[in-house]
Write an enzyme that holds these catalytic residues in place. Structure first.
Site, PDB file in Angstrom:
ATOM      1  N   HIS A  83      25.607  31.126  50.033  1.00 55.16           N
ATOM      2  CA  HIS A  83      24.594  31.076  48.908  1.00 55.16           C
ATOM      3  C   HIS A  83      25.155  31.955  47.841  1.00 55.16           C
ATOM      4  CE1 HIS A  83      21.208  30.600  46.102  1.00 55.16           C
ATOM      5  NE2 HIS A  83      21.312  32.131  46.291  1.00 55.16           N
ATOM      6  N   CYS A 107      23.898  24.829  46.562  1.00 61.18           N
ATOM      7  CA  CYS A 107      24.728  25.463  47.901  1.00 61.18           C
ATOM      8  C   CYS A 107      24.670  24.846  48.881  1.00 61.18           C
ATOM      9  CB  CYS A 107      24.781  26.856  47.771  1.00 61.18           C
ATOM     10  SG  CYS A 107      23.381  27.508  48.649  1.00 61.18           S
ATOM     11  N   CYS A 136      19.176  24.873  43.551  1.00 65.10           N
ATOM     12  CA  CYS A 136      20.769  25.210  43.855  1.00 65.10           C
ATOM     13  C   CYS A 136      21.355  24.338  44.693  1.00 65.10           C
ATOM     14  CB  CYS A 136      20.345  26.514  44.882  1.00 65.10           C
ATOM     15  SG  CYS A 136      22.178  27.218  45.176  1.00 65.10           S
ATOM     16  N   PHE A 169      44.064  51.599  46.262  1.00 65.85           N
ATOM     17  CA  PHE A 169      42.538  51.883  46.526  1.00 65.85           C
ATOM     18  C   PHE A 169      42.458  52.748  47.473  1.00 65.85           C
ATOM     19  CE2 PHE A 169      38.075  51.537  47.448  1.00 65.85           C
ATOM     20  CZ  PHE A 169      37.498  52.087  46.325  1.00 65.85           C
ATOM     21  N   CYS A 209      21.111  25.828  50.527  1.00 63.41           N
ATOM     22  CA  CYS A 209      19.965  25.529  49.740  1.00 63.41           C
ATOM     23  C   CYS A 209      19.646  23.790  49.962  1.00 63.41           C
ATOM     24  CB  CYS A 209      20.179  25.910  48.067  1.00 63.41           C
ATOM     25  SG  CYS A 209      19.583  27.631  48.125  1.00 63.41           S
ATOM     26  N   GLN A 233      44.296  53.348  34.130  1.00 64.57           N
ATOM     27  CA  GLN A 233      43.430  54.366  34.902  1.00 64.57           C
ATOM     28  C   GLN A 233      43.046  55.545  33.842  1.00 64.57           C
ATOM     29  OE1 GLN A 233      41.965  54.487  37.567  1.00 64.57           O
ATOM     30  NE2 GLN A 233      43.035  53.012  38.896  1.00 64.57           N
ATOM     31  N   ASP A 267      36.185  40.952  40.761  1.00 64.50           N
ATOM     32  CA  ASP A 267      36.055  40.899  42.050  1.00 64.50           C
ATOM     33  C   ASP A 267      35.048  41.671  42.872  1.00 64.50           C
ATOM     34  OD1 ASP A 267      37.527  43.015  44.143  1.00 64.50           O
ATOM     35  OD2 ASP A 267      38.261  43.098  42.185  1.00 64.50           O
ATOM     36  N   ASP A 312      45.452  42.938  45.965  1.00 66.33           N
ATOM     37  CA  ASP A 312      45.590  44.159  45.572  1.00 66.33           C
ATOM     38  C   ASP A 312      46.509  45.085  46.266  1.00 66.33           C
ATOM     39  OD1 ASP A 312      44.344  44.876  47.772  1.00 66.33           O
ATOM     40  OD2 ASP A 312      42.532  45.157  46.857  1.00 66.33           O
ATOM     41  N   SER A 313      46.940  46.260  45.448  1.00 69.32           N
ATOM     42  CA  SER A 313      48.435  46.870  45.840  1.00 69.32           C
ATOM     43  C   SER A 313      48.168  47.837  47.187  1.00 69.32           C
ATOM     44  CB  SER A 313      48.675  47.641  44.590  1.00 69.32           C
ATOM     45  OG  SER A 313      47.871  48.683  44.580  1.00 69.32           O
ATOM     46  N   GLY A 314      47.107  48.156  47.622  1.00 71.61           N
ATOM     47  CA  GLY A 314      46.887  49.098  48.483  1.00 71.61           C
ATOM     48  C   GLY A 314      46.721  50.507  47.889  1.00 71.61           C
TER      49      GLY A 314
END
Length: 378
Positions: free
Chosen positions: A341, A312, A310, A94, A315, A195, A272, A90-92
């Site tokens: 998990h 993972c 599961c 945020f 588990c 935006q 994300d 991401d670009s910074g």
């Protein structure tokens, strides 16, 4: 880049995206490693084992700590962190939203005080592209401002207009950097960001404007920052149709499993969120029957894994009782197992989503998944 929609089920898209670092099957959840690592002692070997397709790192944080120029000396972030699959940075932008007391926004860019040591930083569109080029990520995000979702109309209008001007500068600088013979990744992709807060008119106009810039992908930013889930879903309903269907759509910073299921149904490809790792570090784990808090005393003698069936790493080998013991004893292994998990749960859910879209049963899958997760209150 080659992005191809394989099939659709309603508005839900099942697509494939070829990149220089491998093919991404969408819809996809990107596992968040802000400073080049997943919090909770999760390695890149772990990420491969749990089915991670894309790792996400943060431009601002890597710039202020360790530094993008040092990472460039290692051949970029892929080599630095030993990850051979796609990375999105991401670009910074945020931080423009989150570091309210430490920044000043101007047309040329943003003046920051570092949250680490207070030293002065300037970041504009060109600087963000240069940092991301040094990192050599697969996908770079345009530099934008994320205005508060319920800011007044005039503020959001001016902010979005500036974000559009910044996007044009990002595109020009990215083209220049990708033309240089010594660039870490000369096939770095650029996603622009829509935006507009929760104002339909501005969201739609901005989507129509940036779609004409022929970018590699399009993100929807400025959501999950204070508005209700219903407002978020409404903005997706009115905005996504104005973005090009033949390009990937990324909903930034979202979210819960329910958020993802609803957004997929509205045509979103990429997601994300820090929820799975952050919740895992606090002993909160996701299951198909709802979220569990492993600190609860009722798990003290529970021989079962976090979730039956599961696959993972947690588990397959450990009981709820043992993981609770680790958490109570403040052992890092407890946080690590819960994080693994949760990330596995998200990655597996995305596999199920892709399969359901392919088989044109997404509505039924979504309804059953939501009903199951709502069935247990812990």
């Amino acid at each position: 880049m080659k992005y191809q929609v394989i099939t659709k089920d309603g508005r839900a898209k099942r697509a494939s995206m070829e990149t220089v670092h491998g093919t991404i099957q969408t819809p996809v959840f990107m596992n968040v490693g802000t400073v080049g690592a997943i919090k909770g002692a999760v390695s890149t070997d772990d990420l491969r084992q749990i089915g991670t397709q894309v790792e996400l790192s943060n431009t601002y944080h890597l710039h202020v700590r360790t530094g993008d120029k040092l990472i460039r000396e290692f051949g970029g972030l892929h080599r630095f962190m030993n990850w051979d699959r796609p990375i999105l940075t991401d670009s910074g932008g945020f931080q423009v939203f989150s570091l309210t007391d430490l920044r000043k926004i101007k047309e040329e860019g943003v003046y920051f005080s570092s949250h680490i040591d207070g030293h002065k930083i300037f970041m504009g569109p060109e600087e963000s592209m240069q940092i991301q080029s040094n990192l050599g990520s697969t996908i770079a995000m345009a530099f934008d401002e994320c205005p508060p979702s319920h800011a007044d109309y005039d503020y959001i209008r001016k902010s979005v207009d500036r974000t559009t001007r910044w996007l044009a500068r990002c595109k020009t600088e990215m083209s220049r950097l990708n033309s240089l013979c010594d660039t870490v990744n000369r096939e770095q992709l650029l996603f622009g960001i829509n935006q507009g807060g929760v104002i339909d008119e501005i969201r739609i106009e901005h989507a129509q404007t940036i779609r004409e810039m022929n970018l590699d992908g399009y993100a929807i930013g400025g959501l999950a920052v204070g508005e209700t889930h219903e407002e978020m879903y409404h903005i997706l309903d009115v905005t996504v149709p104005h973005l090009p269907e033949e390009k990937p759509v990324y909903l930034m910073g979202v979210g819960t499993p329910a958020n993802i299921l609803e957004a997929v149904d509205r045509g979103v490809d990429f997601f994300d969120c820090v929820y799975p790792s952050r919740n895992g570090r606090h002993g909160h784990v996701y299951t198909n029957q709802g979220k569990l808090n492993l600190f609860n005393q009722k798990y003290e003698l529970d021989h079962r894994p976090i979730e039956e069936g599961c696959q993972c790493p947690a588990c397959r080998s450990y009981s709820r009782a043992y993981i609770r013991h680790l958490l109570k004893a403040k052992e890092m292994l407890g946080m690590r197992l819960c994080t693994l998990h949760n990330l596995y749960f998200y990655n597996k859910m995305m596999e199920e989503i892709r399969e359901a879209i392919e088989e044109h049963r997404y509505s039924e899958y979504k309804a059953a998944k939501l009903a199951g997760m709502a069935g247990q209150k812990d």
